[in-house]
Design an enzyme around this catalytic site. Sequence first.
Site, PDB file in Angstrom:
ATOM      1  N   GLY A   7       0.851  -1.183   0.000  1.00 17.61           N
ATOM      2  CA  GLY A   7       0.000   0.000   0.000  1.00 17.61           C
ATOM      3  C   GLY A   7       0.885   1.231   0.000  1.00 17.61           C
ATOM      4  O   GLY A   7       1.451   1.601   1.025  1.00 17.61           O
ATOM      5  N   LEU A   8       1.064   1.839  -1.173  1.00 21.53           N
ATOM      6  CA  LEU A   8       1.892   3.056  -1.277  1.00 21.53           C
ATOM      7  C   LEU A   8       0.997   4.260  -1.002  1.00 21.53           C
ATOM      8  O   LEU A   8       0.095   4.550  -1.781  1.00 21.53           O
ATOM      9  CB  LEU A   8       2.498   3.184  -2.677  1.00 21.53           C
ATOM     10  CG  LEU A   8       3.837   2.510  -2.975  1.00 21.53           C
ATOM     11  CD1 LEU A   8       4.299   2.914  -4.367  1.00 21.53           C
ATOM     12  CD2 LEU A   8       4.916   2.822  -1.956  1.00 21.53           C
ATOM     13  N   SER A   9       1.240   4.933   0.102  1.00 24.98           N
ATOM     14  CA  SER A   9       0.332   6.016   0.513  1.00 24.98           C
ATOM     15  C   SER A   9       0.807   7.389   0.046  1.00 24.98           C
ATOM     16  O   SER A   9       0.105   8.376   0.228  1.00 24.98           O
ATOM     17  CB  SER A   9       0.226   6.029   2.030  1.00 24.98           C
ATOM     18  OG  SER A   9       1.478   6.406   2.585  1.00 24.98           O
ATOM     19  N   GLY A  10       2.017   7.440  -0.499  1.00 23.15           N
ATOM     20  CA  GLY A  10       2.575   8.747  -0.844  1.00 23.15           C
ATOM     21  C   GLY A  10       3.337   9.365   0.309  1.00 23.15           C
ATOM     22  O   GLY A  10       3.709  10.530   0.274  1.00 23.15           O
ATOM     23  N   VAL A  12       6.630   8.829   3.368  1.00 25.74           N
ATOM     24  CA  VAL A  12       8.007   8.327   3.381  1.00 25.74           C
ATOM     25  C   VAL A  12       8.079   6.870   3.871  1.00 25.74           C
ATOM     26  O   VAL A  12       8.901   6.082   3.409  1.00 25.74           O
ATOM     27  CB  VAL A  12       8.930   9.256   4.223  1.00 25.74           C
ATOM     28  CG1 VAL A  12       8.574   9.225   5.698  1.00 25.74           C
ATOM     29  CG2 VAL A  12      10.402   8.907   4.009  1.00 25.74           C
ATOM     30  N   SER A  14       5.928   4.183   3.664  1.00 30.16           N
ATOM     31  CA  SER A  14       5.621   3.130   2.685  1.00 30.16           C
ATOM     32  C   SER A  14       6.612   3.157   1.514  1.00 30.16           C
ATOM     33  O   SER A  14       6.907   2.116   0.926  1.00 30.16           O
ATOM     34  CB  SER A  14       4.177   3.248   2.190  1.00 30.16           C
ATOM     35  OG  SER A  14       3.949   4.495   1.575  1.00 30.16           O
ATOM     36  N   CYS A 100      -9.789   1.450   9.966  1.00 27.63           N
ATOM     37  CA  CYS A 100      -9.310   1.484   8.590  1.00 27.63           C
ATOM     38  C   CYS A 100      -8.354   0.314   8.332  1.00 27.63           C
ATOM     39  O   CYS A 100      -8.389  -0.315   7.275  1.00 27.63           O
ATOM     40  CB  CYS A 100      -8.615   2.815   8.324  1.00 27.63           C
ATOM     41  SG  CYS A 100      -8.013   2.969   6.648  1.00 27.63           S
ATOM     42  N   CYS A 200      -7.440   8.661   8.602  1.00 22.52           N
ATOM     43  CA  CYS A 200      -6.739   7.710   7.762  1.00 22.52           C
ATOM     44  C   CYS A 200      -7.140   7.910   6.297  1.00 22.52           C
ATOM     45  O   CYS A 200      -8.245   7.591   5.902  1.00 22.52           O
ATOM     46  CB  CYS A 200      -7.140   6.328   8.264  1.00 22.52           C
ATOM     47  SG  CYS A 200      -6.601   4.996   7.275  1.00 22.52           S
TER      48      CYS A 200
END
Length: 395
Positions: A7-10, A12, A14, A100, A200
Amino acid sequence: MKRVIIGLSGGVDSSVAAYLLKEQGYEVIGLFMKNWHDDSVTISNECPWLDDSNDAMLVAEKLGIPFQTVDLSEQYKERIVDYMFHEYKKGRTPNPDVLCNREIKFDVFMNIALELGADYVATGHYCRKGTIQNEGQETYQLLAGVDGNKDQSYFLCQLSQKQLAKSLFPIGELTKPEVREIAAKLDLVTAEKKDSQGLCFIGKVKLPDFLQQQLKPKEGIIVEIPKEQEIYNYVKTEFESEEDKLRYLSRKVDYKIDQGKIVGKHQGAHYFTKGQRKGLGVGGTVEPLFVIDTNVNENVIYAGQGKEHPGLLKRALFITNEELHWVREDLTLKVDETMQVQARIRYRQQLENATLYKVDSGLYIEFENFQSAIAEGQFAAWYLNKELIGSGVIS
């Protein structure tokens, strides 16, 4: 090569987690979760999910991993937002981040990842996973992150063995400064990015603004209860049983307007939570005012002066069977059994010595020391050493 969908959240964390997985030889795919459409409730006119998804895409490009976005806003609204409104309406204080993780990241998102052929799902959480052999079977442990300042095991306190089996937490052995250092060396766009605040994945949300979408403002009164109020003077010391004592210690005080004085007005008791200090708008007191209780049916907020107000302090809490969860199912207590643990009632709180008592209807937690502002609807989590073994919603 095992496939991991992260899960790339944008952010640092992840970003570095994705890099570490690639270094460890996994086939890594980045997936950005879009969980929200309504930009009218973010604080400023920036669009946080758009910025975040762009950053996530740039990180994926830099690391040379495939990237795509999945829209989970429908499930997020149903499972998180609607639940939050429902809880606030009841006068409870939910924790959307814990939910979440349980409902979205490690359920909806995990199922999508497994359908895409993933062996594991990874996130940028500061926690660790352990594996032990238990009667010939593998049992998974949810361990605190090495960085005591950032440990996020609490947010994952509702995960199951099935979910942990498929999870990886690549940065759990690192501290935040080490993570930032790796990101800087790799020249990632997220290296200096501030940690996200707010709900979240929704972005920087002002909670009252958000709640006002469904819970309409309604003027009510703020009643200050003095420390000397006689309801606090009576202390019961004789009990028929241990359960009787725990029921007494975890009881909710039933406040009445005539026990104090009216000191101000508010726009809706359901916007406030126990222990809250900001937003009351009442000045001229010797010590700051804290919310000690809310009555959403009568729309009254009860407040008291100072952190040590007896209305804020309690030694025990109760969790019903329906809202009780064991990460380590093998450690589940039977009725009348007890366990010495360390527990916390909110994120970033120091762990406190406590005893669990299992009764027919649920579980009591009795703390060694008084706890401040135990709020119904929040999660209590308990640990053995550095391992989170169970949690539940405070009743």
